[in-house]
Design a protein around this motif. Sequence first.
Motif, short mmCIF file in Angstrom:
data_model
loop_
_atom_site.label_atom_id
_atom_site.label_comp_id
_atom_site.label_asym_id
_atom_site.label_seq_id
_atom_site.Cartn_x
_atom_site.Cartn_y
_atom_site.Cartn_z
N ALA A 177 0.82 -1.20 0.00
CA ALA A 177 0.00 0.00 0.00
C ALA A 177 0.86 1.26 0.00
CB ALA A 177 -0.93 -0.01 1.20
N LEU A 178 1.93 1.27 0.79
CA LEU A 178 2.78 2.46 0.85
C LEU A 178 3.61 2.63 -0.42
CD1 LEU A 178 3.90 2.39 4.59
CD2 LEU A 178 2.25 3.90 3.49
N ALA A 179 3.99 1.52 -1.06
CA ALA A 179 4.71 1.62 -2.33
C ALA A 179 3.82 2.27 -3.38
CB ALA A 179 5.17 0.24 -2.78
N VAL A 180 2.56 1.90 -3.41
CA VAL A 180 1.61 2.51 -4.34
C VAL A 180 1.39 3.98 -3.97
CG1 VAL A 180 -0.79 2.51 -5.14
CG2 VAL A 180 0.46 0.35 -4.91
N ALA A 181 1.31 4.25 -2.66
CA ALA A 181 1.04 5.61 -2.18
C ALA A 181 2.14 6.60 -2.54
CB ALA A 181 0.84 5.59 -0.67
N MET A 182 3.32 6.10 -2.90
CA MET A 182 4.40 7.00 -3.30
C MET A 182 4.03 7.78 -4.57
SD MET A 182 7.71 4.54 -2.59
CE MET A 182 8.95 5.82 -2.64
N PHE A 183 3.16 7.21 -5.39
CA PHE A 183 2.85 7.82 -6.68
C PHE A 183 1.38 8.21 -6.81
CE2 PHE A 183 6.43 4.90 -7.05
CZ PHE A 183 7.40 5.79 -7.50
N VAL A 184 0.73 8.34 -5.67
CA VAL A 184 -0.65 8.81 -5.61
C VAL A 184 -0.61 10.25 -5.10
CG1 VAL A 184 -2.90 8.49 -4.53
CG2 VAL A 184 -1.57 6.50 -5.24
N PRO A 185 -1.36 11.17 -5.70
CA PRO A 185 -1.29 12.59 -5.29
C PRO A 185 -1.98 12.87 -3.95
CG PRO A 185 -2.93 12.32 -7.00
CD PRO A 185 -2.24 10.98 -6.87
N VAL A 186 -1.45 12.25 -2.92
CA VAL A 186 -1.95 12.47 -1.56
C VAL A 186 -0.82 13.11 -0.76
CG1 VAL A 186 -2.80 11.38 0.55
CG2 VAL A 186 -3.50 10.50 -1.68
N LYS A 187 -1.15 14.11 0.03
CA LYS A 187 -0.14 14.83 0.79
C LYS A 187 0.33 14.05 2.01
CE LYS A 187 -1.23 19.68 -0.18
NZ LYS A 187 -1.58 20.98 0.46
N PHE A 188 1.62 14.21 2.30
CA PHE A 188 2.23 13.74 3.54
C PHE A 188 3.03 14.92 4.09
CE2 PHE A 188 1.21 9.89 1.40
CZ PHE A 188 1.00 8.92 2.38
N VAL A 189 2.80 15.26 5.35
CA VAL A 189 3.41 16.46 5.90
C VAL A 189 4.92 16.31 6.07
CG1 VAL A 189 1.36 17.29 7.11
CG2 VAL A 189 2.91 15.68 8.26
N HIS A 190 5.62 17.41 5.87
CA HIS A 190 7.03 17.52 6.24
C HIS A 190 7.05 18.08 7.66
CE1 HIS A 190 11.17 18.79 6.50
NE2 HIS A 190 11.44 18.27 5.31
N PRO A 191 7.68 17.40 8.61
CA PRO A 191 7.59 17.83 10.01
C PRO A 191 8.07 19.25 10.27
CG PRO A 191 8.49 15.61 9.88
CD PRO A 191 8.41 16.14 8.47
N VAL A 192 9.02 19.73 9.47
CA VAL A 192 9.59 21.06 9.69
C VAL A 192 9.04 22.09 8.70
CG1 VAL A 192 11.72 22.42 9.77
CG2 VAL A 192 11.70 20.08 10.66
N ARG A 193 8.92 21.73 7.45
CA ARG A 193 8.64 22.71 6.41
C ARG A 193 7.15 22.94 6.16
NH1 ARG A 193 12.43 23.48 1.56
NH2 ARG A 193 11.85 25.59 2.19
N THR A 194 6.29 21.99 6.48
CA THR A 194 4.86 22.21 6.31
C THR A 194 4.37 23.08 7.46
OG1 THR A 194 4.62 20.03 5.28
CG2 THR A 194 2.60 21.11 6.04
N ARG A 195 3.96 24.31 7.15
CA ARG A 195 3.61 25.27 8.20
C ARG A 195 2.31 24.93 8.91
NH1 ARG A 195 5.23 31.38 6.12
NH2 ARG A 195 7.46 30.96 5.85
N ARG A 196 1.31 24.50 8.16
CA ARG A 196 0.03 24.21 8.78
C ARG A 196 0.18 23.07 9.78
NH1 ARG A 196 -3.31 24.46 4.65
NH2 ARG A 196 -4.32 26.39 5.32
N TRP A 197 -0.26 23.28 10.98
CA TRP A 197 -0.23 22.33 12.10
C TRP A 197 1.20 22.02 12.57
CZ3 TRP A 197 -4.11 17.98 10.21
CH2 TRP A 197 -5.36 18.59 9.93
#
Length: 236
Positions: free
Chosen positions: A161-181
């Motif tokens: 599932a995670l291998a497929v998710a690498m190429f699906v346009p779903v966001k995953f937060v960057h702990p430092v650079r994603t400002r929201r939350w």
Amino acid sequence: MTAKMTIQQKALLVHLLTATGAIFAMLSMLAAVDGKWSLMFLWLVVAFFVDGIDGPLARRYDTPQNAPIFDGVLLDLIIDYLTYVFVPAYALFKHPDLLPGWSGWIAIMIITFASAMYFADTRMKTKDKSFSGFPGCWNMVVLVLFALKPDYWASLAIVAALAVAMFVPVKFVHPVRTRRWRMLTLPMALGWTFFAGWAAWVGFHPQSYAHGGLIVTSVYLLGAGALQQALYGTDG
């Protein structure tokens, strides 16, 4: 009288800090070859911590401007592939109880190949500095698998599932650079690092409270980006 370091020297030191990840990757790999899983993950946790602090330092000292002889982005990607992908994939393959036999072979080929393509994908970052698709953090995935030891089919399903998710346009937060939350995401990432180190330190003992912390922080880090996308849209 002690001479103060110039900003160019500080920027160079940031590159050198990033490069220590290669040393931690090698130490981790040597531990994995000997089947010393706790030691392997402890080195990976150290590498994960370094990876978390070198980016902000690179931006603070503007390494592209002040130490341009080294490409910090390329260096970071090389280290990330070693510590996030290569060593964890080997551990997943070698561990006798997680994905034995043919499934281990399939898993390491999928993980290493898909991650190489993802790391080279120019679309991997979104406008809000999140990741587009699962960012190849197999070090985190494999550590959780080692700690929780789900059954064979669950482990295989998670990897697929995670291998497929690498190429699906779903966001995953960057702990430092994603400002929201970020006020929540950053402590969650630090918490994950703490619980991961704790779990490895106690040899992934099944009664360790670290496992509960790993579950909570992992679920948040995996799902926060998708939730933001659902609430605010792809550009939010």
